[in-house]
Design a protein around this motif. Structure first.
Motif, PDB file in Angstrom:
ATOM      1  N   GLY A 367       0.825  -1.212   0.000  1.00  0.00           N
ATOM      2  CA  GLY A 367       0.000   0.000   0.000  1.00  0.00           C
ATOM      3  C   GLY A 367       0.859   1.261   0.000  1.00  0.00           C
ATOM      4  O   GLY A 367       1.963   1.277   0.559  1.00  0.00           O
ATOM      5  N   VAL A 368       0.342   2.321  -0.627  1.00  0.00           N
ATOM      6  CA  VAL A 368       1.079   3.597  -0.645  1.00  0.00           C
ATOM      7  C   VAL A 368       1.060   4.193   0.754  1.00  0.00           C
ATOM      8  O   VAL A 368       0.016   4.217   1.413  1.00  0.00           O
ATOM      9  CB  VAL A 368       0.413   4.578  -1.646  1.00  0.00           C
ATOM     10  N   ARG A 369       2.225   4.666   1.230  1.00  0.00           N
ATOM     11  CA  ARG A 369       2.199   5.329   2.542  1.00  0.00           C
ATOM     12  C   ARG A 369       2.809   6.730   2.507  1.00  0.00           C
ATOM     13  O   ARG A 369       2.816   7.440   3.498  1.00  0.00           O
ATOM     14  CB  ARG A 369       2.848   4.466   3.613  1.00  0.00           C
ATOM     15  N   GLY A 370       3.303   7.133   1.341  1.00  0.00           N
ATOM     16  CA  GLY A 370       3.803   8.504   1.263  1.00  0.00           C
ATOM     17  C   GLY A 370       4.633   8.730   0.009  1.00  0.00           C
ATOM     18  O   GLY A 370       4.910   7.798  -0.752  1.00  0.00           O
ATOM     19  N   VAL A 371       4.998  10.000  -0.209  1.00  0.00           N
ATOM     20  CA  VAL A 371       5.893  10.344  -1.321  1.00  0.00           C
ATOM     21  C   VAL A 371       7.054  11.141  -0.737  1.00  0.00           C
ATOM     22  O   VAL A 371       6.850  12.040   0.088  1.00  0.00           O
ATOM     23  CB  VAL A 371       5.182  11.197  -2.400  1.00  0.00           C
ATOM     24  N   ARG A 372       8.258  10.755  -1.143  1.00  0.00           N
ATOM     25  CA  ARG A 372       9.445  11.487  -0.690  1.00  0.00           C
ATOM     26  C   ARG A 372       9.869  12.451  -1.806  1.00  0.00           C
ATOM     27  O   ARG A 372       9.903  12.073  -2.983  1.00  0.00           O
ATOM     28  CB  ARG A 372      10.569  10.502  -0.372  1.00  0.00           C
ATOM     29  N   PHE A 373      10.164  13.693  -1.422  1.00  0.00           N
ATOM     30  CA  PHE A 373      10.528  14.736  -2.392  1.00  0.00           C
ATOM     31  C   PHE A 373      11.910  15.292  -2.072  1.00  0.00           C
ATOM     32  O   PHE A 373      12.377  15.205  -0.934  1.00  0.00           O
ATOM     33  CB  PHE A 373       9.539  15.912  -2.304  1.00  0.00           C
ATOM     34  N   ARG A 374      12.529  15.905  -3.079  1.00  0.00           N
ATOM     35  CA  ARG A 374      13.745  16.692  -2.834  1.00  0.00           C
ATOM     36  C   ARG A 374      13.494  18.116  -3.326  1.00  0.00           C
ATOM     37  O   ARG A 374      12.671  18.335  -4.227  1.00  0.00           O
ATOM     38  CB  ARG A 374      14.958  16.083  -3.531  1.00  0.00           C
ATOM     39  N   LYS A 375      14.228  19.029  -2.734  1.00  0.00           N
ATOM     40  CA  LYS A 375      14.016  20.450  -3.023  1.00  0.00           C
ATOM     41  C   LYS A 375      14.417  20.762  -4.465  1.00  0.00           C
ATOM     42  O   LYS A 375      15.474  20.332  -4.930  1.00  0.00           O
ATOM     43  CB  LYS A 375      14.859  21.288  -2.058  1.00  0.00           C
ATOM     44  N   CYS A 376      13.582  21.500  -5.146  1.00  0.00           N
ATOM     45  CA  CYS A 376      13.918  21.941  -6.504  1.00  0.00           C
ATOM     46  C   CYS A 376      14.397  23.390  -6.417  1.00  0.00           C
ATOM     47  O   CYS A 376      13.662  24.264  -5.953  1.00  0.00           O
ATOM     48  CB  CYS A 376      12.691  21.836  -7.407  1.00  0.00           C
ATOM     49  N   LEU A 377      15.637  23.608  -6.811  1.00  0.00           N
ATOM     50  CA  LEU A 377      16.215  24.954  -6.672  1.00  0.00           C
ATOM     51  C   LEU A 377      15.885  25.836  -7.869  1.00  0.00           C
ATOM     52  O   LEU A 377      15.827  27.053  -7.765  1.00  0.00           O
ATOM     53  CB  LEU A 377      17.741  24.850  -6.534  1.00  0.00           C
ATOM     54  N   ARG A 378      15.696  25.185  -9.024  1.00  0.00           N
ATOM     55  CA  ARG A 378      15.427  25.961 -10.232  1.00  0.00           C
ATOM     56  C   ARG A 378      14.783  25.021 -11.250  1.00  0.00           C
ATOM     57  O   ARG A 378      15.191  23.867 -11.367  1.00  0.00           O
ATOM     58  CB  ARG A 378      16.765  26.482 -10.788  1.00  0.00           C
ATOM     59  N   VAL A 379      13.762  25.498 -11.954  1.00  0.00           N
ATOM     60  CA  VAL A 379      13.074  24.624 -12.916  1.00  0.00           C
ATOM     61  C   VAL A 379      13.592  24.867 -14.330  1.00  0.00           C
ATOM     62  O   VAL A 379      13.828  23.942 -15.086  1.00  0.00           O
ATOM     63  CB  VAL A 379      11.545  24.858 -12.878  1.00  0.00           C
ATOM     64  N   TYR A 380      13.779  26.148 -14.683  1.00  0.00           N
ATOM     65  CA  TYR A 380      14.168  26.494 -16.056  1.00  0.00           C
ATOM     66  C   TYR A 380      15.553  27.116 -16.064  1.00  0.00           C
ATOM     67  O   TYR A 380      15.956  27.772 -15.100  1.00  0.00           O
ATOM     68  CB  TYR A 380      13.166  27.495 -16.650  1.00  0.00           C
ATOM     69  N   ASP A 381      16.269  26.935 -17.185  1.00  0.00           N
ATOM     70  CA  ASP A 381      17.560  27.609 -17.296  1.00  0.00           C
ATOM     71  C   ASP A 381      17.339  29.031 -17.827  1.00  0.00           C
ATOM     72  O   ASP A 381      16.192  29.455 -18.025  1.00  0.00           O
ATOM     73  CB  ASP A 381      18.538  26.790 -18.150  1.00  0.00           C
ATOM     74  N   HIS A 382      18.418  29.757 -18.075  1.00  0.00           N
ATOM     75  CA  HIS A 382      18.264  31.169 -18.441  1.00  0.00           C
ATOM     76  C   HIS A 382      17.618  31.353 -19.817  1.00  0.00           C
ATOM     77  O   HIS A 382      17.189  32.438 -20.168  1.00  0.00           O
ATOM     78  CB  HIS A 382      19.610  31.902 -18.358  1.00  0.00           C
ATOM     79  N   GLU A 383      17.533  30.260 -20.597  1.00  0.00           N
ATOM     80  CA  GLU A 383      16.822  30.367 -21.884  1.00  0.00           C
ATOM     81  C   GLU A 383      15.413  29.790 -21.800  1.00  0.00           C
ATOM     82  O   GLU A 383      14.796  29.466 -22.811  1.00  0.00           O
ATOM     83  CB  GLU A 383      17.621  29.652 -22.982  1.00  0.00           C
ATOM     84  N   ARG A 384      14.915  29.652 -20.596  1.00  0.00           N
ATOM     85  CA  ARG A 384      13.568  29.150 -20.310  1.00  0.00           C
ATOM     86  C   ARG A 384      13.367  27.714 -20.776  1.00  0.00           C
ATOM     87  O   ARG A 384      12.271  27.301 -21.124  1.00  0.00           O
ATOM     88  CB  ARG A 384      12.482  30.054 -20.937  1.00  0.00           C
ATOM     89  N   ARG A 385      14.476  26.953 -20.834  1.00  0.00           N
ATOM     90  CA  ARG A 385      14.341  25.529 -21.140  1.00  0.00           C
ATOM     91  C   ARG A 385      14.140  24.778 -19.837  1.00  0.00           C
ATOM     92  O   ARG A 385      14.697  25.169 -18.801  1.00  0.00           O
ATOM     93  CB  ARG A 385      15.599  25.004 -21.842  1.00  0.00           C
ATOM     94  N   PHE A 386      13.378  23.686 -19.895  1.00  0.00           N
ATOM     95  CA  PHE A 386      13.136  22.881 -18.704  1.00  0.00           C
ATOM     96  C   PHE A 386      14.437  22.186 -18.311  1.00  0.00           C
ATOM     97  O   PHE A 386      14.928  21.322 -19.035  1.00  0.00           O
ATOM     98  CB  PHE A 386      12.032  21.862 -19.008  1.00  0.00           C
ATOM     99  N   ALA A 387      15.045  22.594 -17.211  1.00  0.00           N
ATOM    100  CA  ALA A 387      16.330  22.034 -16.789  1.00  0.00           C
ATOM    101  C   ALA A 387      16.415  22.120 -15.264  1.00  0.00           C
ATOM    102  O   ALA A 387      17.165  22.927 -14.705  1.00  0.00           O
ATOM    103  CB  ALA A 387      17.479  22.820 -17.440  1.00  0.00           C
ATOM    104  N   PRO A 388      15.602  21.299 -14.562  1.00  0.00           N
ATOM    105  CA  PRO A 388      15.532  21.449 -13.102  1.00  0.00           C
ATOM    106  C   PRO A 388      16.847  21.114 -12.403  1.00  0.00           C
ATOM    107  O   PRO A 388      17.584  20.228 -12.826  1.00  0.00           O
ATOM    108  CB  PRO A 388      14.430  20.460 -12.703  1.00  0.00           C
ATOM    109  N   VAL A 389      17.101  21.854 -11.329  1.00  0.00           N
ATOM    110  CA  VAL A 389      18.281  21.608 -10.494  1.00  0.00           C
ATOM    111  C   VAL A 389      17.764  21.324  -9.084  1.00  0.00           C
ATOM    112  O   VAL A 389      16.893  22.044  -8.585  1.00  0.00           O
ATOM    113  CB  VAL A 389      19.205  22.854 -10.476  1.00  0.00           C
ATOM    114  N   PHE A 390      18.289  20.255  -8.452  1.00  0.00           N
ATOM    115  CA  PHE A 390      17.762  19.841  -7.149  1.00  0.00           C
ATOM    116  C   PHE A 390      18.826  19.924  -6.063  1.00  0.00           C
ATOM    117  O   PHE A 390      20.022  19.851  -6.336  1.00  0.00           O
ATOM    118  CB  PHE A 390      17.264  18.389  -7.232  1.00  0.00           C
TER     119      PHE A 390
END
Ligand code: SF4
Length: 511
Positions: A367-390
């Motif tokens: 059974g599902v008991r939770g979701v573990r996450f990590r902090k996302c520091l940035r989602v897009y790079d300076h050209e607005r491309r999807f490039a997340p940094v955690f």
């Protein structure tokens, strides 16, 4: 004598002036939003509806759920607001174009009038200004004048009855073709009926708008899956042309540890199951992953579903149910509409911004008991491309018993297996198309909607359905639909703005 300076002077032409009407340019079907807003202001309510309906067979639906790119482009939002001393306070907000469309539709549209009455009114209306060749009225008038010659009733198959398929069928019927729409679900309208919650888009309204399209001679066959009940090869043999408007309906996964197994679902699968009256098994603490409008539709639907189940089973679940929504983006970056976020907050959705999922945790029984996450520091790079940094060190855990993934959809192209192998794909799952005509590499097969342009707005799907319809007409008749523009300068001697126009504030419109 000083140097001579040569200057080139360009006299602005019609195109320049047209492009100043930024709402009309931004609307993918080029609705004359300015026209219907002015008609409403003058109290000409039915005319306002007819202007809005002109290029848009789904005007009433758009009045409820259009993403309204017209408002994003509205020049009123660039007007500076000043205080009593003339100091700049802020830029103003756009005109509520979409809400005004809804108002007009609720006076003149199929939600309040019988189908035939709506069609008669639309047929007889002669707008002072036609937006362009998208206009139904322009097409009808051209056909009366003999400038447009209807086709000879050739049958055209459309796969999918979502906004692109319905718009294509509507325009094909107007152009003298015989469209037959194949829909795999038991009801028409695709994701409009199955993916948009009924509290945002009432089912009765969808049915009425679809009825107007059917009254033009469009046949919709529900519960027929192309690729199972009949093949694409059959359609290509029996119909003069085929438009594939199947949409991107399959929920994307994230490939997380723990993702496979009970109580982890795709968000659109949840919406579909609720719409069809067979809700999925969900618990009392749900985590929705995603930050767009679909994620909010899912979260708000779940909230209502849990409340309903709780009431129905007389406190089967003591204590309040919880719905979390976790997105990579910060609050400011979230792709969902601001209104959705505000209303979600008000309804009690627990928002977690700036977190990326790492793992879905399961207990020893699976059974599902939770979701573990990590902090996302940035989602897009300076050209607005999807490039997340955690930041892997900063982690958070959301306890839950159900997870719903709303991180995008993809098309399912199994139907190409029999009769579609000559349709080349530019990457797996995405057919290669000629952008001007939406033609595929297979003769007589066209694409519309998400499959043509990826996941975009409902009104983009309508526009691409209309475009595919025009291409089919040209393909079958060998005739082009030309745009005829007439420019006239009409003096409006009594024209003036309403008193206090600059000071009128935008009013918040409830969903
Ligand atoms: S259809 Fe959508 S984008 Fe076009 S005018 Fe209406 S609300 Fe605006």
């Amino acid at each position: 004598m000083g140097n001579r300076v040569r200057l080139t002077v360009e006299v602005p032409g019609e195109r320049y002036h047209r492009e100043l009407i930024s709402c009309q340019v931004a609307c993918p079907v080029h609705t004359d939003a300015r026209g219907y807003v002015r008609a409403l202001a003058a109290g000409r309510f039915e005319e306002a509806y007819l202007i809005a309906r002109g290029p848009n067979p789904l005007a009433s639906i758009c009045g409820r759920v259009c993403g309204a790119p017209c408002e994003a482009a509205c020049r009123r939002a660039r007007v500076p607001r000043v205080d009593a001393d003339g100091r700049f306070v802020a830029e103003d907000r756009p005109i509520s174009i979409r809400a005004l469309k809804r108002f007009a539709c609720e006076i003149g549209g199929p939600e309040v009038r019988p189908t035939e009455e709506v069609l008669d009114a639309v047929r007889q209306y002669v707008p002072q200004v036609s937006a362009d060749a998208e206009e139904m009225a322009a097409l009808l008038r051209a056909s009366v004048k003999g400038a447009f010659q209807p086709a000879a009733g050739e049958p055209v198959a459309i796969v999918g009855s979502g906004p692109a398929g319905l718009a294509a069928a509507h325009d094909l019927a107007l152009m003298g073709l015989r469209p037959v729409v194949f829909e795999m679900e038991p009801i028409p309208a695709g994701m409009l009926a199955l993916g948009v919650p009924s509290y945002r888009l009432p089912r009765e309204l969808i049915a009425r708008e679809v009825a107007v399209i059917e009254a033009l001679g469009v046949e919709i066959r529900c519960g027929v899956t192309v690729g199972k009940d009949l093949t694409l090869a059959d359609l290509r043999q029996q119909y003069a042309a085929v438009i594939l408007a199947v949409g991107a309906k399959a929920s994307r996964g994230l490939g997380l540890p723990g993702e496979r197994g009970p109580r982890v679902y795709g968000g659109v699968d949840l919406l579909r199951s609720v719409a069809l009256g067979s809700p999925l098994d969900i618990g009392s603490e749900v985590a929705v992953i995603g930050g767009g409008n679909v994620a909010y539709d899912v979260a708000r639907t779940v909230l209502r579903q849990i409340a309903y189940d709780t009431a129905r089973t007389a406190a089967r679940l003591p204590g309040a149910a919880k719905v979390h929504l976790a997105s990579l983006e910060t609050l400011e970056e979230m792709p969902a509409d601001t209104l959705e976020i505000i209303e979600g907050d008000e309804e009690g959705i627990l928002r977690h911004n700036g977190w990326g999922p790492l793992e879905i945790e399961r207990d020893e029984t699976g059974g599902v008991r939770g979701v573990r996450f990590r902090k996302c520091l940035r989602v897009y790079d300076h050209e607005r491309r999807f490039a997340p940094v955690f930041d892997d060190q900063a982690q958070e855990r959301i306890p839950c018993d159900t997870v719903l993934l709303s991180v995008g959809q993809a098309p399912d192209l199994q139907l190409l297996e029999v009769g579609g192998l000559d349709i080349e794909q530019f990457r797996p799952g995405w057919p290669k198309i000629e952008p001007e005509t939406l033609a595929t590499t297979a003769k007589g097969v066209f694409i519309a909607g998400d499959l043509a342009h990826g996941a975009k707005l409902l009104i983009d799907a309508v526009a691409s359905g209309k475009k595919a319809a025009r291409s089919v007409y040209e393909h079958l008749t060998g005739r082009k639909i030309a745009i005829e523009a007439t420019t006239a300068h009409l003096p409006l001697p009594r024209y003036r703005r309403e008193l206090g126009y600059e000071a009128i504030r935008r009013v918040a419109v409830p969903v």
